[in-house]
Design a protein around this motif. Structure first.
Motif, PDB file in Angstrom:
ATOM      1  N   UNK A  75       0.831  -1.196   0.000  1.00 52.88           N
ATOM      2  CA  UNK A  75       0.000   0.000   0.000  1.00 52.88           C
ATOM      3  C   UNK A  75       0.873   1.257   0.000  1.00 52.88           C
ATOM      4  N   UNK A  76       1.854   1.292   0.885  1.00 52.86           N
ATOM      5  CA  UNK A  76       2.720   2.471   0.991  1.00 52.86           C
ATOM      6  C   UNK A  76       3.555   2.665  -0.267  1.00 52.86           C
ATOM      7  N   UNK A  77       4.040   1.574  -0.836  1.00 55.85           N
ATOM      8  CA  UNK A  77       4.846   1.683  -2.053  1.00 55.85           C
ATOM      9  C   UNK A  77       3.995   2.227  -3.209  1.00 55.85           C
ATOM     10  N   UNK A  78       2.784   1.733  -3.307  1.00 47.50           N
ATOM     11  CA  UNK A  78       1.875   2.205  -4.354  1.00 47.50           C
ATOM     12  C   UNK A  78       1.629   3.704  -4.222  1.00 47.50           C
ATOM     13  N   UNK A  79       1.375   4.159  -2.995  1.00 51.42           N
ATOM     14  CA  UNK A  79       1.061   5.571  -2.788  1.00 51.42           C
ATOM     15  C   UNK A  79       2.283   6.458  -2.935  1.00 51.42           C
ATOM     16  N   UNK A  84       5.501  10.568  -5.899  1.00 52.50           N
ATOM     17  CA  UNK A  84       6.737  10.988  -6.567  1.00 52.50           C
ATOM     18  C   UNK A  84       6.488  11.287  -8.047  1.00 52.50           C
ATOM     19  N   UNK A  85       5.654  10.474  -8.679  1.00 53.94           N
ATOM     20  CA  UNK A  85       5.388  10.661 -10.109  1.00 53.94           C
ATOM     21  C   UNK A  85       4.457  11.835 -10.388  1.00 53.94           C
ATOM     22  N   UNK A  86       3.767  12.311  -9.357  1.00 48.86           N
ATOM     23  CA  UNK A  86       2.817  13.392  -9.535  1.00 48.86           C
ATOM     24  C   UNK A  86       1.403  12.923  -9.825  1.00 48.86           C
ATOM     25  N   UNK A  87       1.197  11.593  -9.836  1.00 44.56           N
ATOM     26  CA  UNK A  87      -0.147  11.062 -10.073  1.00 44.56           C
ATOM     27  C   UNK A  87      -1.050  11.207  -8.856  1.00 44.56           C
ATOM     28  N   UNK A  88      -0.455  11.467  -7.706  1.00 47.01           N
ATOM     29  CA  UNK A  88      -1.212  11.660  -6.470  1.00 47.01           C
ATOM     30  C   UNK A  88      -0.698  12.912  -5.772  1.00 47.01           C
ATOM     31  N   UNK A  89      -1.602  13.783  -5.359  1.00 47.56           N
ATOM     32  CA  UNK A  89      -1.205  14.988  -4.643  1.00 47.56           C
ATOM     33  C   UNK A  89      -1.299  14.748  -3.139  1.00 47.56           C
ATOM     34  N   UNK A  90      -0.543  15.521  -2.386  1.00 46.77           N
ATOM     35  CA  UNK A  90      -0.592  15.420  -0.932  1.00 46.77           C
ATOM     36  C   UNK A  90      -2.001  15.731  -0.428  1.00 46.77           C
ATOM     37  N   UNK A  91      -2.678  16.655  -1.105  1.00 45.58           N
ATOM     38  CA  UNK A  91      -4.036  17.024  -0.718  1.00 45.58           C
ATOM     39  C   UNK A  91      -4.978  15.830  -0.770  1.00 45.58           C
ATOM     40  N   UNK A  92      -4.765  14.945  -1.746  1.00 40.74           N
ATOM     41  CA  UNK A  92      -5.645  13.796  -1.930  1.00 40.74           C
ATOM     42  C   UNK A  92      -5.187  12.566  -1.158  1.00 40.74           C
ATOM     43  N   UNK A 125       9.888  12.700   6.855  1.00 47.77           N
ATOM     44  CA  UNK A 125      11.316  12.963   7.050  1.00 47.77           C
ATOM     45  C   UNK A 125      12.106  12.688   5.777  1.00 47.77           C
ATOM     46  N   UNK A 126      11.386  12.446   4.665  1.00 51.14           N
ATOM     47  CA  UNK A 126      12.042  12.320   3.360  1.00 51.14           C
ATOM     48  C   UNK A 126      12.505  10.934   2.983  1.00 51.14           C
ATOM     49  N   UNK A 127      12.095   9.908   3.738  1.00 51.41           N
ATOM     50  CA  UNK A 127      12.572   8.542   3.470  1.00 51.41           C
ATOM     51  C   UNK A 127      11.691   7.838   2.439  1.00 51.41           C
ATOM     52  N   UNK A 128      11.622   8.391   1.257  1.00 52.14           N
ATOM     53  CA  UNK A 128      10.880   7.757   0.171  1.00 52.14           C
ATOM     54  C   UNK A 128      11.712   6.612  -0.393  1.00 52.14           C
ATOM     55  N   UNK A 129      11.042   5.512  -0.712  1.00 51.38           N
ATOM     56  CA  UNK A 129      11.738   4.339  -1.231  1.00 51.38           C
ATOM     57  C   UNK A 129      12.251   3.412  -0.147  1.00 51.38           C
TER      58      UNK A 129
END
Length: 210
Positions: A75-79, A84-92, A125-129
């Protein structure tokens, strides 16, 4: 980080949730600091095993059992890839998180974001991936432990006596001493005789929970 995670999960899950170790640990946990050891049914090894291997959906990743835990990571990887790709905004994110939890777990955190997407420190804290290393660690743990079990005579007997040294020595030889001299994929393949894949984890989960 995936290889690092695997070393923790070998102890926590492969050993710690198993009957051999629980049989060893039961007399220890039955013994209180003061007073007589308990003989209550809930403190017997068979019940401790049921507790250690209880499976059920949970909103909180760190409270999840080892069967449903990979779903939290997926779930977290999908989101995060969508963020990162811009397909999902923080607002959503809040709404999409809840929709995904309902879809995969049948659970809704509603407006309780502490039990939703704010339960982790990783993203803010920026730990994407980073999240995939948890699931990859479980895969590596199953693969390495399976290889160790095949290589070490009577490993379960030793664990049942609380003797983990023979396993630690095997891990030192096949993983720890190598450090970063080889890639994680190379270390796993050399130690186990096959490349990393999901088969060992799936076999382990089926053998323990099915």
């Amino acid at each position: 980080m995936a290889l690092h995670e695997s070393q923790a999960l070998i102890i926590e899950s492969q050993i710690g949730r198993g009957d051999a170790f629980l049989g060893y640990a039961t007399p220890i946990v039955q013994r209180p600091p003061i007073g007589e050891p308990t003989t209550a049914a809930e403190w017997q090894s068979d019940n401790l095993g049921r507790i250690a291997r209880k499976v059920g959906c949970d909103l909180i990743r760190t409270d999840a059992d080892e069967v449903t835990y990979p779903l939290h990571i997926l779930l977290r990887y999908k989101l995060e890839t969508a963020l990162v790709s811009g397909d999902l905004t923080v607002t959503d994110l809040l709404q999409v998180w809840n929709d995904e939890m309902v879809l995969h777990f049948g659970l809704s955190s509603g407006d309780d974001h502490a039990n939703g997407c704010m339960q982790n420190v990783h993203w803010f804290d920026g730990s994407f991936g980073y999240f995939p290393t948890y699931a990859l660690g479980a895969m590596i743990a199953a693969r390495l432990y399976g290889a160790a079990e095949a290589s070490i005579t009577n490993l379960n007997t030793a664990i049942g006596k609380g003797e983990l040294g023979v396993l630690i020595d095997w891990l030192r030889t096949h993983a720890h001493r190598l450090g970063r001299t080889r890639s994680t994929a190379e270390i796993v393949a050399d130690a186990t005789g096959s490349p990393l894949g999901p088969s060992a984890l799936l076999a382990y989960l089926k053998s323990r929970y099915c």
